[in-house]
Design a protein around this motif. Structure first.
Motif, PDB file in Angstrom:
ATOM      1  N   ASN A 172      39.662  21.640 -24.195  1.00 37.76           N
ATOM      2  CA  ASN A 172      39.266  20.095 -25.187  1.00 37.76           C
ATOM      3  C   ASN A 172      39.768  19.125 -23.970  1.00 37.76           C
ATOM      4  OD1 ASN A 172      38.491  18.780 -26.649  1.00 37.76           O
ATOM      5  ND2 ASN A 172      40.367  18.752 -27.322  1.00 37.76           N
ATOM      6  N   PRO A 173      39.046  19.407 -22.526  1.00 41.82           N
ATOM      7  CA  PRO A 173      40.009  17.953 -21.317  1.00 41.82           C
ATOM      8  C   PRO A 173      39.052  16.955 -21.511  1.00 41.82           C
ATOM      9  CG  PRO A 173      37.785  19.469 -20.956  1.00 41.82           C
ATOM     10  CD  PRO A 173      38.145  19.815 -21.765  1.00 41.82           C
ATOM     11  N   VAL A 174      39.504  15.397 -21.083  1.00 47.73           N
ATOM     12  CA  VAL A 174      38.882  14.400 -21.119  1.00 47.73           C
ATOM     13  C   VAL A 174      38.115  13.972 -19.344  1.00 47.73           C
ATOM     14  CG1 VAL A 174      39.507  11.682 -21.278  1.00 47.73           C
ATOM     15  CG2 VAL A 174      39.525  13.516 -23.421  1.00 47.73           C
ATOM     16  N   ILE A 175      37.637  13.972 -18.952  1.00 49.24           N
ATOM     17  CA  ILE A 175      37.021  13.275 -17.924  1.00 49.24           C
ATOM     18  C   ILE A 175      37.397  12.158 -17.666  1.00 49.24           C
ATOM     19  CG2 ILE A 175      35.864  13.508 -16.440  1.00 49.24           C
ATOM     20  CD1 ILE A 175      33.943  15.693 -17.502  1.00 49.24           C
ATOM     21  N   VAL A 176      37.919  11.291 -17.344  1.00 47.88           N
ATOM     22  CA  VAL A 176      38.319  10.138 -16.848  1.00 47.88           C
ATOM     23  C   VAL A 176      37.332   9.648 -15.340  1.00 47.88           C
ATOM     24  CG1 VAL A 176      39.872   8.042 -16.129  1.00 47.88           C
ATOM     25  CG2 VAL A 176      41.132  10.102 -18.086  1.00 47.88           C
ATOM     26  N   VAL A 177      36.710   8.471 -15.714  1.00 46.51           N
ATOM     27  CA  VAL A 177      35.956   8.161 -14.196  1.00 46.51           C
ATOM     28  C   VAL A 177      35.953   6.584 -14.036  1.00 46.51           C
ATOM     29  CG1 VAL A 177      33.946   7.985 -15.733  1.00 46.51           C
ATOM     30  CG2 VAL A 177      34.316   7.794 -13.176  1.00 46.51           C
ATOM     31  N   LEU A 178      36.362   6.499 -13.078  1.00 44.66           N
ATOM     32  CA  LEU A 178      36.828   4.916 -12.662  1.00 44.66           C
ATOM     33  C   LEU A 178      35.874   4.105 -12.332  1.00 44.66           C
ATOM     34  CD1 LEU A 178      40.626   5.369 -11.369  1.00 44.66           C
ATOM     35  CD2 LEU A 178      39.962   5.165 -13.481  1.00 44.66           C
ATOM     36  N   GLY A 179      35.280   3.045 -12.765  1.00 43.49           N
ATOM     37  CA  GLY A 179      34.387   2.148 -12.253  1.00 43.49           C
ATOM     38  C   GLY A 179      34.424   1.706 -10.415  1.00 43.49           C
ATOM     39  N   GLY A 180      33.466   2.031  -9.603  1.00 41.97           N
ATOM     40  CA  GLY A 180      33.232   1.548  -8.946  1.00 41.97           C
ATOM     41  C   GLY A 180      32.849   0.440  -8.611  1.00 41.97           C
ATOM     42  N   GLY A 181      32.839  -0.585  -8.932  1.00 48.68           N
ATOM     43  CA  GLY A 181      32.428  -2.418  -9.141  1.00 48.68           C
ATOM     44  C   GLY A 181      30.853  -2.153  -9.244  1.00 48.68           C
TER      45      GLY A 181
ATOM     46  N   ARG B  18      29.975  21.921 -20.750  1.00 46.51           N
ATOM     47  CA  ARG B  18      29.281  21.974 -22.119  1.00 46.51           C
ATOM     48  C   ARG B  18      27.766  22.938 -21.852  1.00 46.51           C
ATOM     49  NH1 ARG B  18      30.250  20.863 -26.050  1.00 46.51           N
ATOM     50  NH2 ARG B  18      28.633  20.261 -27.214  1.00 46.51           N
ATOM     51  N   LYS B  19      27.699  23.504 -21.211  1.00 48.38           N
ATOM     52  CA  LYS B  19      26.266  24.043 -21.472  1.00 48.38           C
ATOM     53  C   LYS B  19      27.428  25.848 -21.145  1.00 48.38           C
ATOM     54  CE  LYS B  19      27.439  26.057 -15.896  1.00 48.38           C
ATOM     55  NZ  LYS B  19      26.601  26.660 -15.582  1.00 48.38           N
ATOM     56  N   ASN B  20      28.549  25.862 -21.232  1.00 44.65           N
ATOM     57  CA  ASN B  20      29.257  26.766 -21.912  1.00 44.65           C
ATOM     58  C   ASN B  20      29.805  26.403 -23.355  1.00 44.65           C
ATOM     59  OD1 ASN B  20      30.006  28.811 -20.047  1.00 44.65           O
ATOM     60  ND2 ASN B  20      29.992  26.845 -19.064  1.00 44.65           N
ATOM     61  N   ASN B  21      29.443  25.653 -24.580  1.00 45.62           N
ATOM     62  CA  ASN B  21      29.658  25.000 -25.580  1.00 45.62           C
ATOM     63  C   ASN B  21      31.367  24.743 -26.080  1.00 45.62           C
ATOM     64  OD1 ASN B  21      27.021  25.616 -26.571  1.00 45.62           O
ATOM     65  ND2 ASN B  21      26.932  27.607 -25.855  1.00 45.62           N
ATOM     66  N   LEU B  22      31.304  24.622 -24.768  1.00 45.16           N
ATOM     67  CA  LEU B  22      32.930  23.868 -24.304  1.00 45.16           C
ATOM     68  C   LEU B  22      33.354  22.167 -24.695  1.00 45.16           C
ATOM     69  CD1 LEU B  22      34.226  26.265 -21.900  1.00 45.16           C
ATOM     70  CD2 LEU B  22      34.575  26.529 -24.077  1.00 45.16           C
ATOM     71  N   PRO B  23      33.847  22.236 -25.771  1.00 50.75           N
ATOM     72  CA  PRO B  23      33.893  20.563 -26.038  1.00 50.75           C
ATOM     73  C   PRO B  23      34.803  19.626 -24.755  1.00 50.75           C
ATOM     74  CG  PRO B  23      35.923  21.394 -26.477  1.00 50.75           C
ATOM     75  CD  PRO B  23      35.021  22.613 -26.411  1.00 50.75           C
ATOM     76  N   CYS B  24      34.451  18.399 -24.365  1.00 50.07           N
ATOM     77  CA  CYS B  24      34.645  18.093 -24.154  1.00 50.07           C
ATOM     78  C   CYS B  24      34.308  15.979 -23.319  1.00 50.07           C
ATOM     79  CB  CYS B  24      34.292  18.449 -22.106  1.00 50.07           C
ATOM     80  SG  CYS B  24      34.445  17.859 -20.875  1.00 50.07           S
ATOM     81  N   LYS B  25      35.067  15.305 -23.303  1.00 47.59           N
ATOM     82  CA  LYS B  25      35.264  13.523 -23.608  1.00 47.59           C
ATOM     83  C   LYS B  25      34.839  13.408 -21.936  1.00 47.59           C
ATOM     84  CE  LYS B  25      34.970  13.960 -27.990  1.00 47.59           C
ATOM     85  NZ  LYS B  25      34.069  13.557 -28.501  1.00 47.59           N
ATOM     86  N   ILE B  26      34.408  11.920 -21.829  1.00 43.66           N
ATOM     87  CA  ILE B  26      34.014  11.818 -20.791  1.00 43.66           C
ATOM     88  C   ILE B  26      35.202  10.007 -21.088  1.00 43.66           C
ATOM     89  CG2 ILE B  26      32.839  10.378 -18.620  1.00 43.66           C
ATOM     90  CD1 ILE B  26      30.728  12.516 -19.301  1.00 43.66           C
ATOM     91  N   LEU B  27      35.764   9.530 -20.464  1.00 41.58           N
ATOM     92  CA  LEU B  27      36.731   7.858 -20.452  1.00 41.58           C
ATOM     93  C   LEU B  27      36.287   7.343 -20.107  1.00 41.58           C
ATOM     94  CD1 LEU B  27      40.074   7.317 -21.695  1.00 41.58           C
ATOM     95  CD2 LEU B  27      39.044   6.638 -20.645  1.00 41.58           C
ATOM     96  N   ILE B  28      35.415   6.305 -19.502  1.00 42.07           N
ATOM     97  CA  ILE B  28      34.989   5.422 -18.526  1.00 42.07           C
ATOM     98  C   ILE B  28      35.682   4.359 -18.340  1.00 42.07           C
ATOM     99  CG2 ILE B  28      32.906   4.677 -17.654  1.00 42.07           C
ATOM    100  CD1 ILE B  28      31.169   5.542 -19.247  1.00 42.07           C
ATOM    101  N   SER B  29      36.447   4.051 -17.336  1.00 42.62           N
ATOM    102  CA  SER B  29      37.687   2.902 -17.348  1.00 42.62           C
ATOM    103  C   SER B  29      36.476   1.956 -16.445  1.00 42.62           C
ATOM    104  CB  SER B  29      38.818   3.518 -16.616  1.00 42.62           C
ATOM    105  OG  SER B  29      39.787   2.724 -16.700  1.00 42.62           O
ATOM    106  N   GLY B  30      36.770   0.369 -16.835  1.00 43.85           N
ATOM    107  CA  GLY B  30      36.246  -0.597 -16.322  1.00 43.85           C
ATOM    108  C   GLY B  30      35.752  -1.588 -16.805  1.00 43.85           C
ATOM    109  N   LYS B  31      36.029  -2.927 -16.833  1.00 42.03           N
ATOM    110  CA  LYS B  31      35.177  -3.714 -16.451  1.00 42.03           C
ATOM    111  C   LYS B  31      34.372  -4.374 -16.007  1.00 42.03           C
ATOM    112  CE  LYS B  31      36.238  -8.641 -19.270  1.00 42.03           C
ATOM    113  NZ  LYS B  31      34.641  -9.262 -18.097  1.00 42.03           N
ATOM    114  N   GLY B  32      35.286  -4.833 -14.990  1.00 40.61           N
ATOM    115  CA  GLY B  32      34.954  -4.943 -13.857  1.00 40.61           C
ATOM    116  C   GLY B  32      34.340  -6.624 -13.932  1.00 40.61           C
ATOM    117  N   ARG B  33      33.761  -7.629 -12.885  1.00 37.38           N
ATOM    118  CA  ARG B  33      33.696  -9.092 -13.133  1.00 37.38           C
ATOM    119  C   ARG B  33      32.388  -9.287 -13.145  1.00 37.38           C
ATOM    120  NH1 ARG B  33      38.507 -10.388 -10.910  1.00 37.38           N
ATOM    121  NH2 ARG B  33      39.755  -8.811  -9.908  1.00 37.38           N
ATOM    122  N   GLY B  34      31.615  -7.922 -14.014  1.00 42.63           N
ATOM    123  CA  GLY B  34      30.092  -8.928 -14.286  1.00 42.63           C
ATOM    124  C   GLY B  34      30.263  -8.799 -15.584  1.00 42.63           C
ATOM    125  N   GLN B  35      28.622  -9.769 -16.262  1.00 39.27           N
ATOM    126  CA  GLN B  35      28.544  -9.873 -17.344  1.00 39.27           C
ATOM    127  C   GLN B  35      28.723  -8.316 -18.156  1.00 39.27           C
ATOM    128  OE1 GLN B  35      28.231 -12.990 -18.738  1.00 39.27           O
ATOM    129  NE2 GLN B  35      29.303 -13.479 -16.790  1.00 39.27           N
TER     130      GLN B  35
END
Length: 260
Positions: free
Chosen positions: A86-95, A124-141
């Motif tokens: 039951n993992p969470v994938i944290v991906v950091l914004g790159g701008g 997901r292809k193995n029907n296992l739960p998984c979340k993606i946590l996207i982190s980043g506001k950035g400087r855009g609108q």
């Protein structure tokens, strides 16, 4: 104390800027000339500036910094990390880039999205739960988290599996705000997706907040050893030198108990 250290590291980061180094060398030479100091000293400083430019521009220093920052993350493969349930994938914004009032993720962001989605897809292809946590506001609108979310959904990710952290403006805040969310979710494992040159500092900051992620480097940068210096080598070398200064700052603040 923290204010003074912040100021010190801001000054140190100036030394990772090519224009500042050239400006500094020129100022020193001019001051010595006005004060009629020894000509040999001025010549020596000029030669040192030229040699430093060559050392940076011919790729040699870049090779050293690239290995220091990235060598531990070159062999990570998503297919080998399927043990947690039951993992969470944290991906950091790159701008965010804004071209003609149209906001798009920065070029660095796409490799991060692809790497994160590949790992998500393996679960997901193995029907296992998984979340993606996207982190980043950035400087855009539009926040990085929102732009990433739209892309992940278009790739095929379920909107219910996406968590958006859209307050952070830098890596320290990525770790701080993401860790708050992760501690509420209590996942079996946390994967951290960011660029290879950025991974060492990012991991250190997440560990500062009690999260020990599995690194998943999305891309790598390197320089080429060349006879003549070039701007490609210089640009990437200065990017990596700035990252090393950031790592020193994290380590010092952690040792003094000033992070967290």
């Amino acid at each position: 104390m923290k204010f003074l250290l912040d100021l010190l590291f801001r000054i140190l980061q100036l030394f990772t800027e090519p224009y500042f180094l050239l400006f500094l060398a020129a100022v020193i030479i001019i001051l010595l000339k006005r004060k009629n100091k020894r000509k040999n000293l001025r010549i020596g400083i000029g030669i040192l500036a030229v040699l430093l430019s060559i050392f940076i521009g011919n790729g040699f220093l870049g090779k050293l910094t690239s290995a220091y920052l990235q060598k531990n993350y070159a062999n990570t493969q998503v297919s080998k990390n399927m043990a947690s349930q039951n993992p969470v994938i944290v991906v950091l914004g790159g701008g965010v880039t804004d071209i003609d009032n149209i906001e798009k993720p920065h070029i660095l962001s796409y490799s991060r999205m692809v790497t994160a989605y590949q790992l998500y897809y393996e679960y997901r292809k193995n029907n296992l739960p998984c979340k993606i946590l996207i982190s980043g506001k950035g400087r855009g609108q539009t926040s990085e988290a929102e732009l990433f979310s739209d892309s992940f959904i278009k790739m095929g990710a379920s909107e219910a599996d996406i968590i958006k952290e859209d307050k952070s403006m830098n890596t320290y805040e990525n770790a701080k705000y993401s860790s708050q969310i992760l501690k509420q979710i209590a996942p079996s494992n946390v994967y951290l997706v960011t660029s290879g040159f950025h991974m060492k500092r990012a991991v250190s900051l997440f560990q500062t907040f009690g999260i020990h992620p599995v690194p998943q480097a999305s891309d790598f940068i390197d320089t080429e050893i060349t006879v003549f210096p070039n701007s490609y080598n210089a640009a990437f070398t200065f990017v990596m030198l700035k990252e090393i200064v950031g790592i020193w700052q994290v380590k010092l603040y952690n040792s003094l108990g000033m992070n967290g």
